[in-house]
Write a protein that holds these residues in place. Structure first.
Motif, PDB file in Angstrom:
ATOM      1  N   LYS A 501      11.684  55.628  38.554  1.00 14.49           N
ATOM      2  CA  LYS A 501      10.901  55.195  39.706  1.00 14.49           C
ATOM      3  C   LYS A 501      10.965  53.689  39.808  1.00 14.49           C
ATOM      4  CE  LYS A 501       6.261  55.450  41.770  1.00 14.49           C
ATOM      5  NZ  LYS A 501       4.884  55.951  41.592  1.00 14.49           N
ATOM      6  N   ARG A 502      11.257  53.179  40.992  1.00 11.89           N
ATOM      7  CA  ARG A 502      11.402  51.736  41.230  1.00 11.89           C
ATOM      8  C   ARG A 502      10.488  51.341  42.382  1.00 11.89           C
ATOM      9  NH1 ARG A 502      15.349  49.067  44.611  1.00 11.89           N
ATOM     10  NH2 ARG A 502      15.872  46.948  43.917  1.00 11.89           N
ATOM     11  N   ASP A 503       9.512  50.470  42.088  1.00 13.24           N
ATOM     12  CA  ASP A 503       8.488  50.073  43.053  1.00 13.24           C
ATOM     13  C   ASP A 503       8.534  48.554  43.202  1.00 13.24           C
ATOM     14  OD1 ASP A 503       6.259  49.548  44.570  1.00 13.24           O
ATOM     15  OD2 ASP A 503       4.858  50.693  43.338  1.00 13.24           O
ATOM     16  N   VAL A 509       9.069  52.106  47.525  1.00 11.21           N
ATOM     17  CA  VAL A 509       9.202  52.875  46.302  1.00 11.21           C
ATOM     18  C   VAL A 509      10.382  53.828  46.427  1.00 11.21           C
ATOM     19  CG1 VAL A 509       8.071  54.473  44.720  1.00 11.21           C
ATOM     20  CG2 VAL A 509       6.712  52.760  45.945  1.00 11.21           C
ATOM     21  N   THR A 511      12.343  56.912  44.166  1.00  9.64           N
ATOM     22  CA  THR A 511      12.247  57.788  43.015  1.00  9.64           C
ATOM     23  C   THR A 511      13.576  58.504  42.811  1.00  9.64           C
ATOM     24  OG1 THR A 511       9.892  58.138  43.403  1.00  9.64           O
ATOM     25  CG2 THR A 511      11.008  59.712  41.972  1.00  9.64           C
ATOM     26  N   ASP A 593       8.251  48.172  38.196  1.00 10.74           N
ATOM     27  CA  ASP A 593       7.213  47.780  39.150  1.00 10.74           C
ATOM     28  C   ASP A 593       7.237  46.265  39.248  1.00 10.74           C
ATOM     29  OD1 ASP A 593       4.963  47.302  40.646  1.00 10.74           O
ATOM     30  OD2 ASP A 593       3.636  48.586  39.476  1.00 10.74           O
TER      31      ASP A 593
END
Length: 639
Positions: A501-503, A509, A511, A593
């Protein structure tokens, strides 16, 4: 000779080593198991020694210790510099003549920091050679004359020569330069080779050609225990070093946010703190009182107080109870609408381990530069502040020394990583005394009498897994920044696990690895333009390894340079909170994040930030937002 897949080698490092379903660790002869363990320990030590080598290069360059810098090269080592390809003796002569003006050290008024950032270090099979990629950020110039930015990439080769790691081939690729008075930077058009793939990044120690044990007599149980105890000691030194490195970097993050209670918690009860010429504060209560002279706790709107901790070199004493660390600090301080400053200096700190926890025993900071942002180091050099009248120290400064534009060398606690000699200071005759830290303790390590040998080996394997996870995680963070710079979107995505997951604040975001890949290509179509500078400098990682050795959590600072070549430049800053995990035997990013904290136009800096201006990214500054910490205070446990 039979070789084992990388997946098995990594599983071994995490404490669950098998040679297949029918051969669990417990069934492998202990002597063979110890031999394999020693091979991996040597490889893990090699990664740390290479980092120490390159960080020493940066420290020696900043203070003009040209003999020590040249001594870091192998006998047939070469450096590829803008002036040409040079051998070891020619490198010594180049720096001594052109930069040092015929002497060790720097002339008054000269500024020459070379910050070594973002290592990606990979070891060759067999463990006798390695490659490393580094980013260098240099602040160059002469007071009253000029100030210059320079930055680029090192793609280096290292070799184990007579039992010591040395630089075999240093290759500098310039990425940008710029006079301080310009509105930004001028980029170089040369592409930079990359020595690694995403899979290599996550396996810094590949399968070793020396995994199998050669034929030799069966060792006695007593000898096996001695062997196991020495290996455990060596691995504990690696883990202790990374914990001290974490502590130094955590100090910087707490100071950033003026979290004074947290800062004071990091000190031992009888510790001392000496920041420049402001005097010595003794004891945790006095240290906490002293911190209030820098303002009440917590950042106020428009306040910037970033303290970057760079190229930290840790030396753990053989007994494992004391350690020392040298670190460079680059500070961006200011209040929006009023003023901004660059500050730079060196820490030489001591640490103590009490009840299993590392604490700061003595913190000593030597300021090198204080300059107004609007003027730069060619036109402004401010004195170091003296003792506070409102918060008087317990003792006066240990000694008095000048700061820029005058030249002064803070004493080095560590010996040259190659020669083992104390640094050769200007005007001093070099001693023949070898003081390279000996990994052999004064008292022979022994396993507790009640400890079984298999259990002791398993514990050492577990600790070694934590050391490898630490370096693999730093590799991942660094490689991510490099791949972003060059629009290498497939390689960037391949650093992530399948379900990652990259926010990214203000962006969105994603996923899953494939969604991350698609998002990168959609947001940044086309190829990299060398008419535009982008340098994602991911620095100051704080890495904590899970107890099972299969994942980590990591805090990383983003300090980004951007802008059109010859046009207006900008600074971008933020905080990453990431996680990593083992997937298919390879360490990968499993979560990311990013919170952007501030951005500033290069010309105006952080003294004049327009909150309504549209830039490359949207940041909250001058408003101050809370940023996440994945860890509690490492000493007090304070949340």
């Amino acid at each position: 000779m039979k070789k084992f897949p990388a997946v098995l080698c990594l599983t071994f490092l995490c404490g669950a080593f098998t040679l297949g379903a029918d051969k669990p660790a417990e069934s492998i002869p202990l002597q063979q198991r110890l031999h394999r363990l020693e091979s991996r320990v040597e490889s893990a030590e090699a990664i740390r020694n290479i980092k120490r080598l390159q960080y020493a290069y940066g420290h020696y360059a900043e203070f003009g210790l040209w003999n020590d810098l040249a001594d870091l090269f192998a006998e047939n080592g070469v450096g590829h510099y803008p002036s040409g390809t040079l051998g070891k003796d020619a490198i010594r002569k180049l720096f001594l003549t052109d930069i040092g003006k015929g002497k060790l050290g720097l002339v008054d008024g000269m500024f020459y920091p070379h910050f070594m950032l973002e290592p990606v270090v990979t070891l060759a099979p067999g463990g006798k050679a390695a490659k490393g990629r580094w980013r260098v950020l240099a602040m160059l110039g002469n007071f009253g004359s000029n100030a210059v930015w320079a930055g680029g990439i090192y793609e280096n080769e290292y070799v184990l020569e007579k039992g010591v790691w040395k630089i075999k081939d240093l290759h500098y690729y310039s990425r940008y330069t710029g006079l301080y008075e310009q509105p930004g930077w001028t980029t170089d058009k040369e592409a930079t080779p990359v020595h690694y793939t995403p899979a290599m990044v996550g396996v810094p120690i590949p399968e070793s050609a020396s995994v199998l044990m050669p034929d030799q007599p069966t060792a006695s149980p007593q000898d096996l225990r001695k062997h196991a105890a020495m290996l455990q000691h060596r691995v504990r030194q690696l883990v202790d070093a990374q914990e001290v490195e974490n502590l130094q970097r955590i100090y910087g993050y707490y100071v950033d946010r003026k979290m004074w209670d947290h800062v004071a918690d990091l000190f031992a009860p009888d510790a001392s703190m000496e920041l420049g010429l402001q005097g010595v504060y003794v004891g945790k209560a006095s240290i906490r009182r002293a911190l209030d002279q820098y303002g009440a706790g917590g950042l106020r709107e428009g306040e910037l107080n970033d303290h970057l901790q760079l190229q930290t070199i840790v030396t753990v004493e053989p007994g494992g109870r004391m350690a020392k660390a040298r670190s460079t600090e680059l500070t961006m301080w200011g209040i929006n609408g009023k003023s901004a400053e660059w500050r730079e200096g060196t820490f030489e700190n001591e640490f103590v381990k009490r009840n299993g926890t590392w604490q700061i025993k003595s913190l000593r900071f030597f300021p090198r530069l204080i300059t107004d942002y609007s003027k730069g180091w060619a036109r402004d050099a401010q004195p170091a502040p003296g003792p506070s009248k409102e918060f008087p120290p317990d003792r006066p400064p240990a000694n008095h020394y000048p700061i820029f534009p005058k030249f002064f060398i803070p004493p080095f606690h560590f010996s040259n990583p190659v020669t083992g000699l104390a640094p050769q200071y200007p005007g001093a005759t070099r001693s023949n005394h070898h003081d390279r830290p000996d990994r052999t303790p004064r008292n022979e390590p022994r396993l507790p009498a009640a400890a079984s040998l298999p259990d002791a080996i398993s514990e050492t394997e577990r600790m070694l897994g934590a050391a490898v996870a630490y370096d693999a995680s730093e590799n991942l963070a660094s490689a991510y920044g490099y791949y972003l710079d060059d629009f290498m979107w497939d390689e960037t995505a391949d650093l992530f696990t399948l379900d990652a997951k990259r926010d990214l604040s203000g962006i969105g975001v994603d996923t899953g690895r494939e969604n991350i890949r698609e998002s990168l290509k959609r947001r940044y179509p086309g190829k990299k333009s060398y008419e535009f500078l982008i340098a994602h400098q991911l620095i100051q990682p704080v890495i904590h390894v899970a107890s099972d050795g299969q994942s980590t959590k990591m805090r990383v600072r983003l300090f980004q340079l951007a802008g059109a070549s010859g046009g207006s430049g900008s600074w971008i800053s933020g905080i990453y909170e990431c996680s990593t995990a083992v997937e298919g035997g390879v360490w990968k990013l499993s979560g990311m994040d990013l919170d952007y904290t501030w951005t500033a136009d290069y010309k105006r800096g952080w003294a004049d930030i327009d909150a309504n201006a549209k830039g490359i990214v949207s940041t909250p500054f001058p408003k101050i937002i809370e940023v996440p910490f994945h860890y509690s205070n490492p000493v007090s446990g304070r949340k």
